[in-house]
Design a protein around this motif. Sequence first.
Motif, PDB file in Angstrom:
ATOM      1  N   ASN A  66       6.089 -64.077  10.002  1.00  0.00           N
ATOM      2  CA  ASN A  66       5.222 -63.089   8.953  1.00  0.00           C
ATOM      3  C   ASN A  66       3.615 -63.864   8.983  1.00  0.00           C
ATOM      4  O   ASN A  66       2.396 -63.080   9.505  1.00  0.00           O
ATOM      5  CB  ASN A  66       5.416 -62.530   8.160  1.00  0.00           C
ATOM      6  CG  ASN A  66       5.645 -62.705   6.907  1.00  0.00           C
ATOM      7  OD1 ASN A  66       5.830 -64.048   6.750  1.00  0.00           O
ATOM      8  ND2 ASN A  66       6.510 -61.977   6.007  1.00  0.00           N
ATOM      9  N   THR A  67       3.909 -64.832   8.493  1.00  0.00           N
ATOM     10  CA  THR A  67       1.956 -65.563   8.936  1.00  0.00           C
ATOM     11  C   THR A  67       2.227 -66.394   9.693  1.00  0.00           C
ATOM     12  O   THR A  67       0.737 -66.644   9.838  1.00  0.00           O
ATOM     13  CB  THR A  67       2.465 -66.975   7.403  1.00  0.00           C
ATOM     14  OG1 THR A  67       3.175 -67.708   8.121  1.00  0.00           O
ATOM     15  CG2 THR A  67       2.875 -66.125   5.931  1.00  0.00           C
ATOM     16  N   GLU A  68       3.205 -66.444  10.881  1.00  0.00           N
ATOM     17  CA  GLU A  68       3.328 -67.340  12.244  1.00  0.00           C
ATOM     18  C   GLU A  68       2.684 -66.325  12.525  1.00  0.00           C
ATOM     19  O   GLU A  68       1.905 -66.555  13.798  1.00  0.00           O
ATOM     20  CB  GLU A  68       3.610 -67.800  12.324  1.00  0.00           C
ATOM     21  CG  GLU A  68       4.319 -68.861  11.838  1.00  0.00           C
ATOM     22  CD  GLU A  68       3.815 -70.034  11.914  1.00  0.00           C
ATOM     23  OE1 GLU A  68       3.395 -70.458  13.122  1.00  0.00           O
ATOM     24  OE2 GLU A  68       3.725 -71.284  11.346  1.00  0.00           O
ATOM     25  N   VAL A  69       2.542 -64.694  12.805  1.00  0.00           N
ATOM     26  CA  VAL A  69       3.018 -63.464  14.308  1.00  0.00           C
ATOM     27  C   VAL A  69       2.133 -62.429  13.714  1.00  0.00           C
ATOM     28  O   VAL A  69       2.068 -62.273  12.835  1.00  0.00           O
ATOM     29  CB  VAL A  69       3.949 -63.848  14.972  1.00  0.00           C
ATOM     30  CG1 VAL A  69       3.839 -62.510  15.816  1.00  0.00           C
ATOM     31  CG2 VAL A  69       4.999 -64.435  14.775  1.00  0.00           C
ATOM     32  N   GLN A  70       0.615 -62.796  14.728  1.00  0.00           N
ATOM     33  CA  GLN A  70      -0.026 -61.027  14.270  1.00  0.00           C
ATOM     34  C   GLN A  70       1.214 -59.810  14.531  1.00  0.00           C
ATOM     35  O   GLN A  70       1.970 -59.892  15.614  1.00  0.00           O
ATOM     36  CB  GLN A  70      -1.008 -61.688  15.195  1.00  0.00           C
ATOM     37  CG  GLN A  70      -1.862 -62.166  14.552  1.00  0.00           C
ATOM     38  CD  GLN A  70      -3.117 -62.121  15.670  1.00  0.00           C
ATOM     39  OE1 GLN A  70      -3.033 -61.965  16.613  1.00  0.00           O
ATOM     40  NE2 GLN A  70      -4.747 -62.350  15.233  1.00  0.00           N
TER      41      GLN A  70
END
Lengths: 290, 280
Positions: A66-70
Amino acid sequence: MGSNTHILWFFVFAGLEERVDEYESGTDSDYTQYWVDWFLSRKGNEYFCEVDEEYIMDRFNLTGLNTEVQYYSQALDMITDNLDDNLDDEMREIVEKSARHLYGLIHARFIITAHGLTKMLEKFKKCDFGRCPRVLCHNHPLLPVALSDVPYTKSVKLYCCRCEDIYNPKSSRHASIDGAYYGCSFPHMLFQVYPQLVPPKSTERYVPRIFGFKLHDVAKQHRHQDRIREDSHARIMAGIEGLQQQQQQQRLAIAAAAGSQKKGGEENQQNSNSKSPSMTTESGAMADVN
Amino acid sequence: MAHRDDDIRNLHEQELEEDEDDDALQGDYVGEEYYGSDGTNESGTESMPWIAWFCSLGGHQYFAEVADEFVEDDFNLTGLSSVVPFYKEALEMILDLEPEEDSTKVPDVSIVEASAEQLYGLIHQRYIVTRQGLQQMAEKYQAGHFGTCPRTYCQSTNVVPCGRYDLAGVETVKLYCPNCQDLYSPPSSRYLNLDGAYFGTTFAHMLFHVYPELVPNIQSRIYQPTIYGFKISEHSRSGPRMQWLRTKVDPIRLDAQGHLITAKGEDDDLDEDDKEDESM
């Protein structure tokens, strides 16, 4: 072993066919098609395999993404076909880009699981990733590999297990795929799990010649290479002998230990079983591919 | 294709007329097509010699244009007459000469075309190891006409066409990378009908022998397989076994037996110890 795997493959194929039938009955227009199927059928995405839905649904497998993908949650909804239709086109495009990225990152995690490995193995056997361009590898099938696990750093490369080197994909479509969608570990994990797929290594080498004569400088380098090969072979054999000696010592120790002879015998057998593959290192034949 | 047909028609005009006397309609048709294409392709068709036209064809980018003088010198063609069928006709086609009157025994123009291609290829093999030919090929090499090495650590260095056999019809053309000193298959299937003999076994190495400045200076790297960042032990059954293949040492640092010279010898031992430590 061989017949077992054949039976397994039969089931895998039978399962695939069933699924294809299911889809065919339901896919009359693009709208009814599943997002993953649409994604996989797109040109340039031939290197991807289908990630199990259960794998995506298990949130534990997506830890940290979730922190990698907008627009993580919308992207995930899109992959699982739960996205609301009331998004405008611009937003939809952004979410789709994220969905593709997210799918790639999940893919990298999935393909090193047991089930992911079998799926990729099947693609490997069909040569979906192309064949080694090196002439002396005789068209050996390749596997995708990354040089970095961090997204947006390096594009995907292709690993040949025969010459143990990496190559650039032929097509620019494939050359632009992010390496992080496959990961650095994947092909090596595959061969750790299926060591019988490692082809026998050859000492064949291209020898440049001018009017039939070898070149002195090249011949010197070849002799150096031969020395390195012999040294490493000696090291490996010494290592295997060392293991055998250790085993023998263990065996003696176990035999010496009174009272637990039966148990010792069992362990002994287990040991020798687990070590036997490493003894056939040099002749590990590759029966399934080619 | 149209160019070639026109050329051939031009060369064999008399012959064609004789052959097709009995079929007036077809003769007319051929004539129309000939004049029609002449009008549209005026610049290319007539002015272009066969060699230039042949080298401009799709999939023939690897060929250098052999100088006319080289082809005209019979000494350079020694022995080829026994290898190539319809040698005389093929040679006439390559040199754009009018065929002699007794050449009507040729059954089909396409056979002569094939012979001309083979003859040109074999002349090409000899030409590109001459001074002039090497220079032409060096220019093509620098312009990147032969493509790049597919190996990742060769960093897309330019490659040169190379055959594994000097006899025609054995194997298709391969590409030699001067950095990893290995052979690769051409990436495109359009080169699959180019014979390796048209470039020969010698040329690639002769080129870098004569022009040592063309040899790329790329730091040699060996791929190290890892799982989760950990190197795979060479004692593993699927561990690395082929790293010797990509080991590259400057030949100046090696003696004739392939040992590293003097002080460097200690380095070598150290390197190997390091490797062992890491892989353990």
